[in-house]
Design an enzyme around this catalytic site. Structure first.
Site, PDB file in Angstrom:
ATOM      1  CG  ASP A  62      -5.176   2.282   0.895  1.00  0.00           C
ATOM      2  OD1 ASP A  62      -6.121   1.486   0.864  1.00  0.00           O
ATOM      3  OD2 ASP A  62      -4.019   1.962   1.239  1.00  0.00           O
TER       4      ASP A  62
ATOM      5  CG  MET B 126     -11.599  -3.084   5.270  1.00  0.00           C
ATOM      6  SD  MET B 126     -10.091  -2.539   4.438  1.00  0.00           S
ATOM      7  CE  MET B 126      -9.258  -1.609   5.734  1.00  0.00           C
TER       8      MET B 126
ATOM      9  CB  SER C 131      -0.901   0.020   1.230  1.00  0.00           C
ATOM     10  OG  SER C 131      -1.442   1.317   1.380  1.00  0.00           O
TER      11      SER C 131
ATOM     12  N   GLY D 168      -2.921   3.976   7.872  1.00  0.00           N
ATOM     13  CA  GLY D 168      -1.934   2.914   7.901  1.00  0.00           C
ATOM     14  C   GLY D 168      -1.408   2.747   9.318  1.00  0.00           C
TER      15      GLY D 168
HETATM   16  C1  DX5 Z   1      -6.326   1.475   5.628  1.00  0.00           C
HETATM   17  C2  DX5 Z   1      -5.891   1.112   4.242  1.00  0.00           C
HETATM   18  C3  DX5 Z   1      -4.747   0.197   4.184  1.00  0.00           C
HETATM   19  C4  DX5 Z   1      -3.473   0.719   4.809  1.00  0.00           C
HETATM   20  C5  DX5 Z   1      -2.786  -0.483   5.381  1.00  0.00           C
HETATM   21  O1  DX5 Z   1      -7.544   2.142   5.545  1.00  0.00           O
HETATM   22  O2  DX5 Z   1      -6.955   0.509   3.521  1.00  0.00           O
HETATM   23  O3  DX5 Z   1      -4.498  -0.244   2.844  1.00  0.00           O
HETATM   24  O4  DX5 Z   1      -2.589   1.359   3.924  1.00  0.00           O
HETATM   25  O5  DX5 Z   1      -1.686  -0.062   6.108  1.00  0.00           O
HETATM   26  P1  DX5 Z   1      -0.945  -1.044   7.122  1.00  0.00           P
HETATM   27  O6  DX5 Z   1      -0.457  -2.204   6.312  1.00  0.00           O
HETATM   28  O7  DX5 Z   1       0.138  -0.190   7.668  1.00  0.00           O
HETATM   29  O8  DX5 Z   1      -1.965  -1.458   8.150  1.00  0.00           O
HETATM   30 ZN    ZN Z   2      -6.493  -0.391   1.555  1.00  0.00          ZN
END
Ligand code: DX5
Ligand code: ZN
Length: 220
Positions: A36, A138, A9, A145
């Protein structure tokens, strides 16, 4: 054969030097790039939109996996396609005309995924699972993140796999949020085949090596 797809991401990438991070991904074992898009309404954060997607497309031939955390995504389907998206993932939550939204994305020539927030039951996908290329489970509340993995997402992956098998559907399962080298093996074991990882990749000392490690973690 290794069927696991890693989708880093770019939310955790360096936006002041995005080209360098995209080039790193181009030379990595990541088949997909996870993008995202957040509008500050559907989720309590604003990320980026079409200009950044177009800029990424200019520098990569990888599959661009666009996760829409926005209100009224139906208004922007063609713009995302034209900006370079290969797949659009829309949330179940808030999209009351999901059947027509799915059709619109497919007719526009893209793959389609549906995302479920942590508190949304997998059973809501029962009528539409055969229409989907991917289900996104999710494992954090969307918006940021670097959050901690919500453990009950593991059981939701199992339920999604059961649903797909019972309906003879072909959807792949993606997991997004708090994915790390420590939990990736279990996630693959229960049925996820596409791992999104933001901070675990970009905050690691060697992002390219971390992608390779995630891709091979289930062989260890
Ligand atoms: C959160 C996003 C994710 C995010 C994941 O809303 O959909 O894609 O970037 O980040 P990590 O891997 O750091 O949890
Ligand atoms: Zn995402």
């Amino acid at each position: 054969m290794n069927n696991v797809i890693i989708a880093p991401s770019v939310l955790s990438a360096d936006f002041a030097n995005l080209q360098a991070d995209i080039e790193m991904l181009n030379h990595s074992d990541a088949e997909w790039i996870h993008i995202d898009v957040m509008d500050g309404v559907f989720v309590p954060n604003i990320s980026f939109g079409f200009p950044v997607l177009q800029a990424i497309r200019k520098h990569t031939n990888k599959f661009l996996d666009v996760h829409l955390m926005i209100q009224n995504p139906d208004q922007y389907v063609h713009q995302f396609r034209d900006a370079g998206a290969n797949q659009l993932t829309v949330h179940y939550e808030g999209n009351i005309h999901l059947d027509s939204l799915i059709s619109k994305i497919k007719t526009a020539g893209m793959h389609v995924g549906v995302a479920l927030n942590p508190a949304t039951s997998v059973s809501v996908l029962s009528p539409i699972i055969h229409l989907l290329d991917m289900v996104l489970i999710m494992s954090v509340n969307p918006g940021f993140g670097g959050q901690k993995f919500i453990p009950y997402a593991v059981h939701k992956i199992e339920l999604t796999k059961e649903l797909i098998e019972s309906k003879h559907a072909h959807a792949k399962i993606q997991v997004d949020g708090g994915v790390t080298l420590d939990n990736a093996k279990e996630l693959i074991h229960v049925g996820a085949s596409i791992l999104v990882a933001g901070s675990a990749v970009f905050n690691s000392p060697d992002p390219k090596a971390t992608i390779t490690a995630l891709k091979n973690v289930h062989n260890i």
